[in-house]
Design a protein around this motif. Sequence first.
Motif, mmCIF file in Angstrom:
data_model
loop_
_atom_site.group_PDB
_atom_site.id
_atom_site.type_symbol
_atom_site.label_atom_id
_atom_site.label_comp_id
_atom_site.label_asym_id
_atom_site.label_seq_id
_atom_site.Cartn_x
_atom_site.Cartn_y
_atom_site.Cartn_z
ATOM 1 N N LEU A 173 0.829 -1.210 0.000
ATOM 2 C CA LEU A 173 0.000 0.000 0.000
ATOM 3 C C LEU A 173 0.865 1.262 0.000
ATOM 4 C CD1 LEU A 173 -2.832 -1.011 2.492
ATOM 5 C CD2 LEU A 173 -3.189 -0.187 0.159
ATOM 6 N N ILE A 174 1.894 1.262 0.851
ATOM 7 C CA ILE A 174 2.749 2.445 0.952
ATOM 8 C C ILE A 174 3.458 2.737 -0.369
ATOM 9 C CG2 ILE A 174 4.818 3.384 2.070
ATOM 10 C CD1 ILE A 174 3.979 1.842 4.606
ATOM 11 N N LEU A 175 3.842 1.686 -1.093
ATOM 12 C CA LEU A 175 4.541 1.885 -2.362
ATOM 13 C C LEU A 175 3.657 2.540 -3.426
ATOM 14 C CD1 LEU A 175 6.678 -1.376 -2.670
ATOM 15 C CD2 LEU A 175 7.441 0.924 -2.048
ATOM 16 N N LEU A 176 2.346 2.563 -3.189
ATOM 17 C CA LEU A 176 1.457 3.280 -4.108
ATOM 18 C C LEU A 176 1.670 4.790 -4.032
ATOM 19 C CD1 LEU A 176 -1.891 1.291 -3.704
ATOM 20 C CD2 LEU A 176 -0.224 1.132 -5.550
ATOM 21 N N LEU A 177 2.459 5.224 -3.046
ATOM 22 C CA LEU A 177 2.842 6.632 -2.985
ATOM 23 C C LEU A 177 3.650 7.030 -4.221
ATOM 24 C CD1 LEU A 177 3.950 7.167 0.745
ATOM 25 C CD2 LEU A 177 2.107 8.372 -0.447
ATOM 26 N N GLN A 178 4.320 6.058 -4.818
ATOM 27 C CA GLN A 178 5.178 6.361 -5.970
ATOM 28 C C GLN A 178 4.388 6.916 -7.154
ATOM 29 O OE1 GLN A 178 7.750 2.997 -6.792
ATOM 30 N NE2 GLN A 178 8.016 2.591 -4.622
ATOM 31 N N PRO A 179 3.369 6.190 -7.674
ATOM 32 C CA PRO A 179 2.626 6.760 -8.802
ATOM 33 C C PRO A 179 1.805 7.991 -8.418
ATOM 34 C CG PRO A 179 1.599 4.714 -8.065
ATOM 35 C CD PRO A 179 2.927 4.821 -7.381
ATOM 36 N N ALA A 180 1.251 7.982 -7.202
ATOM 37 C CA ALA A 180 0.467 9.145 -6.757
ATOM 38 C C ALA A 180 1.359 10.375 -6.631
ATOM 39 C CB ALA A 180 -0.216 8.834 -5.421
ATOM 40 N N GLY A 181 2.530 10.171 -6.025
ATOM 41 C CA GLY A 181 3.473 11.278 -5.870
ATOM 42 C C GLY A 181 3.986 11.773 -7.203
ATOM 43 N N ALA A 182 4.269 10.842 -8.126
ATOM 44 C CA ALA A 182 4.772 11.221 -9.446
ATOM 45 C C ALA A 182 3.775 12.120 -10.172
ATOM 46 C CB ALA A 182 5.066 9.966 -10.266
ATOM 47 N N PHE A 183 2.473 11.808 -10.014
ATOM 48 C CA PHE A 183 1.441 12.620 -10.651
ATOM 49 C C PHE A 183 1.433 14.032 -10.052
ATOM 50 C CE2 PHE A 183 -2.935 14.259 -10.712
ATOM 51 C CZ PHE A 183 -3.175 14.262 -12.074
ATOM 52 N N ILE A 184 1.602 14.125 -8.730
ATOM 53 C CA ILE A 184 1.625 15.435 -8.071
ATOM 54 C C ILE A 184 2.808 16.263 -8.559
ATOM 55 C CG2 ILE A 184 1.933 16.605 -5.850
ATOM 56 C CD1 ILE A 184 0.423 14.267 -4.551
ATOM 57 N N TRP A 185 4.000 15.626 -8.682
ATOM 58 C CA TRP A 185 5.182 16.365 -9.158
ATOM 59 C C TRP A 185 5.000 16.780 -10.620
ATOM 60 C CZ3 TRP A 185 5.703 16.998 -4.620
ATOM 61 C CH2 TRP A 185 6.023 16.038 -3.676
ATOM 62 N N ASP A 186 4.305 15.962 -11.394
ATOM 63 C CA ASP A 186 4.025 16.335 -12.784
ATOM 64 C C ASP A 186 3.224 17.635 -12.856
ATOM 65 O OD1 ASP A 186 5.278 14.696 -14.520
ATOM 66 O OD2 ASP A 186 3.600 13.351 -14.894
ATOM 67 N N ILE A 187 2.264 17.765 -11.944
ATOM 68 C CA ILE A 187 1.437 18.971 -11.897
ATOM 69 C C ILE A 187 2.262 20.177 -11.449
ATOM 70 C CG2 ILE A 187 -0.491 20.105 -10.715
ATOM 71 C CD1 ILE A 187 -1.873 17.393 -10.576
ATOM 72 N N LEU A 188 3.025 19.987 -10.367
ATOM 73 C CA LEU A 188 3.755 21.109 -9.760
ATOM 74 C C LEU A 188 4.969 21.532 -10.572
ATOM 75 C CD1 LEU A 188 3.659 20.062 -5.983
ATOM 76 C CD2 LEU A 188 2.185 21.689 -7.170
ATOM 77 N N ILE A 189 5.674 20.570 -11.181
ATOM 78 C CA ILE A 189 6.926 20.881 -11.871
ATOM 79 C C ILE A 189 6.726 21.077 -13.367
ATOM 80 C CG2 ILE A 189 9.248 20.014 -12.423
ATOM 81 C CD1 ILE A 189 9.180 18.540 -9.731
ATOM 82 N N PHE A 190 5.957 20.178 -14.002
ATOM 83 C CA PHE A 190 5.798 20.230 -15.460
ATOM 84 C C PHE A 190 4.458 20.830 -15.896
ATOM 85 C CE2 PHE A 190 8.662 16.521 -14.738
ATOM 86 C CZ PHE A 190 9.808 17.094 -15.278
ATOM 87 N N ARG A 191 3.695 21.345 -14.931
ATOM 88 C CA ARG A 191 2.410 21.993 -15.226
ATOM 89 C C ARG A 191 1.460 21.065 -15.974
ATOM 90 N NH1 ARG A 191 3.007 25.710 -11.446
ATOM 91 N NH2 ARG A 191 4.836 27.029 -11.778
ATOM 92 N N LEU A 192 1.437 19.798 -15.586
ATOM 93 C CA LEU A 192 0.543 18.837 -16.227
ATOM 94 C C LEU A 192 -0.919 19.237 -15.983
ATOM 95 C CD1 LEU A 192 0.324 15.966 -17.621
ATOM 96 C CD2 LEU A 192 -0.023 15.085 -15.308
ATOM 97 N N PRO A 193 -1.724 19.333 -17.047
ATOM 98 C CA PRO A 193 -3.142 19.655 -16.852
ATOM 99 C C PRO A 193 -3.833 18.557 -16.044
ATOM 100 C CG PRO A 193 -2.497 19.895 -19.148
ATOM 101 C CD PRO A 193 -1.375 19.191 -18.467
ATOM 102 N N PHE A 194 -4.750 18.957 -15.206
ATOM 103 C CA PHE A 194 -5.465 17.960 -14.416
ATOM 104 C C PHE A 194 -6.918 18.380 -14.257
ATOM 105 C CE2 PHE A 194 -4.010 21.146 -11.459
ATOM 106 C CZ PHE A 194 -5.039 21.280 -10.537
#
Length: 306
Positions: free
Chosen positions: A252-273
């Motif tokens: 369960l904790i390792l699911l932080l990886q894809p969830a976190g990656a999506f958050i960094w995509d938004i904050l760093i690469f301005r990914l539309p959401f």
Amino acid sequence: MKDIFQNPGTTYGQLFVVIGAALISFSPVFVVLSGVSATTSAFYRMALSLPALLLLVILYKAKLWQGRRQFGIALLCSMAYTLDLSCWHQSILLIGPGLATILGNFQVFVLAFYSIIVFHTKVTARIILAIPVSIIGLFLICGHGIEGGTDGFFIGTILALSTAIWYGSYVILLRSLQVTFDLSGKISTLCMISILTTIITGVIVILTGNSFTVPGIDSWMYLTGYAVICQVVAWVLISVGLPFTTPIKVGLILLLQPAGAFIWDILIFRLPFTSVTLAGVFLTLGAIYLGSTSDSSPIPQVRTDE
């Protein structure tokens, strides 16, 4: 402080796994910024982690060679990691990043099954709820990347599901290896795994026709950060915490990886959401918290070889 890392107990052990998983979520950021292929970045992730790991081996006066049995498990860990990487990236080409990420993170079921069968972990109502909710959340996050009906869709799906098996196997093997060692032993075995995986991924780069070329100094900096943060710091923390965390919670904790990656995509690469993807993030993070804080059976006694 050294005592906390030597014998962190359940609370700190689980916290170390959480921090490690959060750090690994930066992996896609470093890979994108480095400007090299996924296979090449995997090689440099392992290769550039070696100086730091070898330095830790020296500082903790650890023995790199821990015996044939430990070497054999370390080799299996390296092979599982390499298969995980190879299958996942190939599945992305066939079925798209969204579905590949969702199916690849079915590792949560692999680790849950292992935890229940081997450790007889008590399955609480919170864990029963957390696992499907986390997958639904992941679907909402990555669902926009799903592509169906393409050539090789069936093979891509099988490869993505096998990614979950290989990643789950890697974590299981690593846990079985690290549970027998103190801190210095954990560092030395992680170093051995990195050496072996460097060799294997290097061979794959050659066989697949990829290049070892790195564009410039900036790329070297990002690859070094990738290695030190995502391989050394993250996996040392996870290795320390694994023996004190049940596999079902690790999944369960390792699911932080894809969830976190999506958050960094938004904050760093301005990914539309959209509100849907944002709801997916909150669902996934909520499910991780729900499952990881649930009461479970005591973890088997940890042995350490001094």
